[in-house]
Design a protein around this motif. Structure first.
Motif, PDB file in Angstrom:
ATOM      1  N   VAL A 166      38.979  44.983  34.384  1.00  0.00           N
ATOM      2  CA  VAL A 166      37.944  45.875  34.897  1.00  0.00           C
ATOM      3  C   VAL A 166      36.589  45.515  34.277  1.00  0.00           C
ATOM      4  CG1 VAL A 166      37.114  48.260  34.878  1.00  0.00           C
ATOM      5  CG2 VAL A 166      39.512  47.781  35.418  1.00  0.00           C
ATOM      6  N   ARG A 167      36.576  45.245  32.989  1.00  0.00           N
ATOM      7  CA  ARG A 167      35.328  44.860  32.320  1.00  0.00           C
ATOM      8  C   ARG A 167      34.693  43.649  32.997  1.00  0.00           C
ATOM      9  NH1 ARG A 167      35.078  47.681  27.691  1.00  0.00           N
ATOM     10  NH2 ARG A 167      36.925  47.811  26.369  1.00  0.00           N
ATOM     11  N   ILE A 168      35.542  42.654  33.268  1.00  0.00           N
ATOM     12  CA  ILE A 168      35.032  41.424  33.878  1.00  0.00           C
ATOM     13  C   ILE A 168      34.474  41.705  35.266  1.00  0.00           C
ATOM     14  CG2 ILE A 168      35.784  39.244  34.899  1.00  0.00           C
ATOM     15  CD1 ILE A 168      37.693  39.025  32.487  1.00  0.00           C
ATOM     16  N   ALA A 169      35.224  42.464  36.044  1.00  0.00           N
ATOM     17  CA  ALA A 169      34.798  42.735  37.417  1.00  0.00           C
ATOM     18  C   ALA A 169      33.459  43.472  37.425  1.00  0.00           C
ATOM     19  CB  ALA A 169      35.870  43.543  38.140  1.00  0.00           C
ATOM     20  N   VAL A 170      33.346  44.501  36.597  1.00  0.00           N
ATOM     21  CA  VAL A 170      32.133  45.321  36.602  1.00  0.00           C
ATOM     22  C   VAL A 170      30.946  44.514  36.070  1.00  0.00           C
ATOM     23  CG1 VAL A 170      31.009  47.322  35.552  1.00  0.00           C
ATOM     24  CG2 VAL A 170      33.351  47.511  36.436  1.00  0.00           C
ATOM     25  N   ARG A 171      31.187  43.782  34.997  1.00  0.00           N
ATOM     26  CA  ARG A 171      30.087  43.025  34.407  1.00  0.00           C
ATOM     27  C   ARG A 171      29.575  41.951  35.364  1.00  0.00           C
ATOM     28  NH1 ARG A 171      27.552  41.391  29.766  1.00  0.00           N
ATOM     29  NH2 ARG A 171      27.501  39.181  29.258  1.00  0.00           N
ATOM     30  N   THR A 172      30.495  41.167  35.892  1.00  0.00           N
ATOM     31  CA  THR A 172      30.039  40.022  36.666  1.00  0.00           C
ATOM     32  C   THR A 172      29.533  40.413  38.047  1.00  0.00           C
ATOM     33  OG1 THR A 172      32.333  39.598  37.214  1.00  0.00           O
ATOM     34  CG2 THR A 172      31.373  38.268  35.488  1.00  0.00           C
ATOM     35  N   LEU A 173      30.011  41.528  38.562  1.00  0.00           N
ATOM     36  CA  LEU A 173      29.548  41.874  39.902  1.00  0.00           C
ATOM     37  C   LEU A 173      28.290  42.732  39.872  1.00  0.00           C
ATOM     38  CD1 LEU A 173      33.043  42.182  41.468  1.00  0.00           C
ATOM     39  CD2 LEU A 173      31.325  40.432  41.928  1.00  0.00           C
ATOM     40  N   SER A 174      27.761  42.978  38.667  1.00  0.00           N
ATOM     41  CA  SER A 174      26.474  43.669  38.613  1.00  0.00           C
ATOM     42  C   SER A 174      25.396  42.717  38.105  1.00  0.00           C
ATOM     43  CB  SER A 174      26.581  44.910  37.720  1.00  0.00           C
ATOM     44  OG  SER A 174      27.090  44.575  36.437  1.00  0.00           O
ATOM     45  N   MET A 175      25.665  41.422  38.226  1.00  0.00           N
ATOM     46  CA  MET A 175      24.737  40.448  37.665  1.00  0.00           C
ATOM     47  C   MET A 175      23.562  40.106  38.564  1.00  0.00           C
ATOM     48  SD  MET A 175      27.276  37.916  35.620  1.00  0.00           S
ATOM     49  CE  MET A 175      26.052  36.658  35.432  1.00  0.00           C
TER      50      MET A 175
END
Lengths: 446, 401
Positions: free
Chosen positions: B379-388
């Motif tokens: 979840v961390r990866i998804a949220v971080r990278t898709l808000s870039m």
């Protein structure tokens, strides 16, 4: 004469700090619970045995066919779970998810990260950059000195052809275990190091077996956003103990989007192309009749480069299906004082991730001003000149082609050089004569 | 598998009226419709033309991801481009080498476009049309000629907007001498290695098919009142982008994301496993605070601990009695952790549920705790990278492909 640069080394392990803090950890051994002989007896780590892939499109599942569920999903369950566990245990030097990051608006989609903590608390150290192959030095930091808590699991080929997982397996030196450990200075979530046959103390140098292991790790992860990278000495590797890096970043890297032009197809079906419209000149390898074909072709190219003393970086992308090989000369230019001060001031070390388009910036100013143009300017300095690149390419193609002619076995033995002494000398005295024949000792002090 | 198929059916039936499948079946084209909100971004509809072209039966295709039709000769860079288009929620037209069930490869023009919910601008489906490319006889020349062809095509595509210094540094002919090292390599290379260019007729055919499919979908959504359209009409507010939905959909554990910046911290995402565990459906859960899981015997001190950890922005694990929709209770080993976006700020809290003593979780190689943590990581990866910031901002101009 020796070319050296001074730079802040990246702290990849909590045990890399100069011999300090005697931990009141577990009993036995040296007291630090490391991976040396003192602490290995009785030590246990999870073990992941990957399925050896023969076909290059290993993830292709036939629609409608029964899919056998592996006992553990390599990336999504094992690696991320263990990594998150270390994060909650506070083993990292900073929370990388608290570091600001963005895709730089523009044509290429360079990625910038502001990471002010990565290089703090460490004094610049001198690095020799004019020798791609250097012998292993047991006195320097190496991965057998990391704490066992920094190691996530052992990684090896499965014997029965199916994925195996053992939650707690003894470390058996006679099996030459390869391990995956955290990088305590991560540049993205899930940043780990793959250390092939860790107890054999291999120097930073590609061999066929280790490279195939790295490709299998990319294939086991099965996610295009989990990539592996390799930096040779002289191309910003800081630790002379064989290792690959890997992390998870769900963004397509600019280098992966760059157009390519096919140059040739090897006898084993490996397509070799050249990057176009990208600041760093490089080759792209894909296809091949088997994963091993692809792996062998790329390793032979790497072996050729390192034996000709040409620093390089490798990006293993797209689950091990596409591999980028980038010879570079930044450190050499830096040592010779040929890099402009404005670039040096950013203190960005253009290793594999930077070259692929993921820029880790240390100053807020650079982060805020990050642009296609700035990224391009930096990376253009990393690239070989067109002339030199073509020279290097001919070397590489010769090495791969000789492999095609059936000399593959020769290369299995790292001691057997694919090139005669004569050829090596020719290269060294060619366009980059300054690299080996210069008289003054160059040192860049930052 | 059964519940998966149920979700796939729901993907269609909740949005379109009864006869939509029949209407789509009457279209002669080869196309698929996929749902990015479901785990694995599966195919939820495949036309007869598509099944015939690839040699599969319907049941072999529904629920699968489109990548299963790719093979060793498929250009990896083209796959990257499609992945990017999905992520950016825009249309794409690209030549792609696919494989039939019998393993034979064929070139096709792949034209994909998103279908938007008219009300909130969210992507509901992607339509992908496949037009087979009729092969022109191969030029007589050897590799050199092909290279030039490919090179000049690159030229058209990429050099229109690139910088001058780049153009000047690329000489298209310069690599040819190197081929001498390989001599007869070209003869060994398969014909499928070469790229293939679709004609204008084929491009028009694909675009027309897309328009026909979209008008069917629009028509059959009118009757349900949940209108879809081929262009984004309004911007989504507060909900998640379809690319984030796709990434989160891959995570198999039961979890919810809640948004601490919205009043009463509502659930903005819940995983398929969460619906399975609790018995609720998506629309019964989204927008609500998690407290509906509690009941008469839930220990209020646990709820207090959860609140405390949220306030302190810290992770915590509690054992709490929760209730399903059917009022049956279960012990939930709940792990909660703040999740940061690309700016490094807390964007959501993730809550990963684990039913204590649940049989499904035994026998798995990893401990339940480790799998819970792995869900947090994913979840961390998804949220971080898709808000870039490479998000769907470009979608407006790109739909006119």
């Amino acid at each position: 004469m020796m070319l050296r640069i001074k730079r802040v080394p990246t702290v990849v392990s909590n045990y890399q700090k100069d011999e300090a803090e005697e931990g009141a950890r577990r009993v036995g051994g040296c007291g630090r619970n490391c991976l040396n002989q003192c602490c290995i007896p009785g030590a246990k780590l999870p073990l992941y045995a990957f399925k050896k892939l023969t076909k290059i499109d290993g993830d292709k599942e036939l629609p409608g066919s029964e899919k056998r569920e592996p006992p553990v999903d390599f990336l999504d369950s094992l690696l991320l779970g263990e990594w998150e566990d270390r994060m909650q245990r506070g083993l990292f030097r900073y929370d990388v998810t608290a570091c600001e990051t963005k895709v730089i608006p523009g044509q290429f989609g360079f990625i910038a990260q502001l990471n002010e903590g990565r290089h703090l608390k460490k004094r610049p150290t001198e690095f020799r950059v004019d020798k791609v192959l250097q012998p292993f030095d047991g006195n320097k930091f190496n991965f057998t000195k990391v704490g066992q808590e920094e190691v996530l699991f052992q990684f090896e080929a499965s014997e029965d052809g199916e994925v195996q997982f053992i939650p707690s397996a003894p470390i058996e030196p006679e099996n030459s275990p390869s391990v995956v450990a955290i990088n305590v200075s991560p540049i993205e979530y899930g940043h780990v190091l793959l250390i092939p046959r860790i107890l054999e103390h291999l120097p930073q140098r590609i061999d066929r077996e280790s490279f195939l292991l790295a490709l299998h790790m990319a294939a086991a992860a099965g996610n295009p956003y989990f990539r592996l990278g390799y930096n040779s000495l002289g191309a910003f590797a800081t630790i002379n103990h064989l290792h690959f890096q890997a992390y998870y970043l769900a963004v397509t890297f600019p280098i992966e989007k760059a157009p390519t032009k096919k140059i040739t197809v090897s006898g084993a079906g490996v397509r070799v192309s050249e990057l176009l419209n990208y600041p760093v000149r490089g080759l792209v390898f894909e296809g091949g009749n088997t994963l091993q074909d692809l792996s062998n072709t790329v390793s032979d190219a790497c072996i050729c480069l390192q034996e000709n003393n040409i620093p390089y970086n490798v990006l293993i992308s797209d689950c091990g299906k596409r591999i980028f090989l980038l010879p570079q000369c930044y450190a050499e230019k830096q040592a010779l004082g040929e890099v402009r001060a404005e670039l040096l001031d950013t203190q960005v070390n253009p290793a594999v991730w930077e070259i692929s388009g993921h820029m880790v910036l240390k100053r807020k100013k650079d982060y805020e001003e990050a642009s296609d143009e700035n990224a391009w300017k930096l990376l253009a300095e990393v690239s070989l000149s067109e002339e030199r690149f073509q020279e290097v390419n001919s070397l590489i193609f010769e090495a791969i082609a000789s492999d095609d002619n059936g000399n593959a076995n020769l290369l299995e033995d790292p001691e057997v050089k694919p090139h005669s002494r004569e050829e090596v000398d020719t290269i060294n005295t060619s366009s980059h004569a300054a690299m080996v024949t210069g008289t003054q000792q160059c040192l860049v002090l930052q | 598998m059964e519940s998966e198929l149920g979700l796939i059916e729901q993907s269609f039936n909740s949005r379109y009226s009864l006869w939509v499948q029949e209407a789509l079946s009457e279209l002669p084209d080869s196309f698929t419709i996929t749902d990015p909100c479901l785990s694995g971004h599966p195919i939820v509809f495949a036309s007869k033309g598509f099944l015939k072209m690839l040699g599969y039966s319907k049941s072999e295709v529904i629920g699968r991801n489109g990548r299963v039709f790719q093979g060793p000769g498929t250009c990896r860079r083209s796959v990257v481009e499609i992945r990017e288009a999905i992520r950016e929620e825009r249309a794409i037209q690209i030549n792609l080498l696919n494989y039939r069930k019998d393993g034979t490869p064929f070139w096709m023009l792949f034209h994909m476009c998103p279908v938007f919910n008219k009300e909130d601008g969210m992507v509901t489906h992607f339509v992908g049309v496949q037009v087979p490319i009729s092969r022109k006889p191969r030029r007589s020349g050897r590799n050199g000629v092909n290279l030039c062809e490919e090179g000049s095509r690159m030229n058209d595509i990429f050099y229109g907007s690139c910088r001058k210094e780049v153009c000047s540094s690329v000489e298209l002919g310069r690599v040819l001498p190197l081929e001498s090292a390989f001599d007869d390599a070209d003869d060994r290379g398969l014909e499928i290695e070469e790229s293939c260019e679709a004609s204008d007729v084929e491009k028009t055919r694909a675009a027309t098919a897309i328009n026909n499919i979209l008008s069917v979908l629009t028509h059959y959504s009118e009757l349900t009142g949940r209108l879809v359209c081929g262009k984004r009409c309004s911007l989504s507010l507060g909900l998640l982008s379809s690319s984030l939905n796709i990434s989160l959909g891959r995570i198999k554990q039961s979890f919810v994301l809640t948004d601490p910046h919205l009043p009463d911290m509502p659930i903005v995402y819940a995983s398929d496993a969460f619906f399975k565990l609790t018995g609720y459906t998506r629309h019964e859960v989204l927008g609500r605070n998690c407290r509906f899981l509690s009941g008469v015997d839930t220990d209020s001190s646990m709820i207090y601990r959860i609140k405390e950890s949220i306030q302190n922005e810290k992770a915590c694990t509690v054992r709490i009695l929760n209730y399903r929709k059917d009022k049956s209770s279960f012990w939930n080993l709940l792990h909660i952790s703040p999740v940061r976006n690309a700016s490094g700020k807390i964007a959501y809290f993730v809550g990963v549920q684990m039913e204590e003593g649940c049989k499904n979780q035994v026998g798995h190689g990893l401990s339940p705790e480790m799998r819970q943590l792995s869900a947090v990581g994913a979840v961390r990866i998804a949220v971080r990278t898709l808000s870039m910031g490479a998000g769907p901002s470009k979608s407006e101009e790109s739909n006119n492909l």
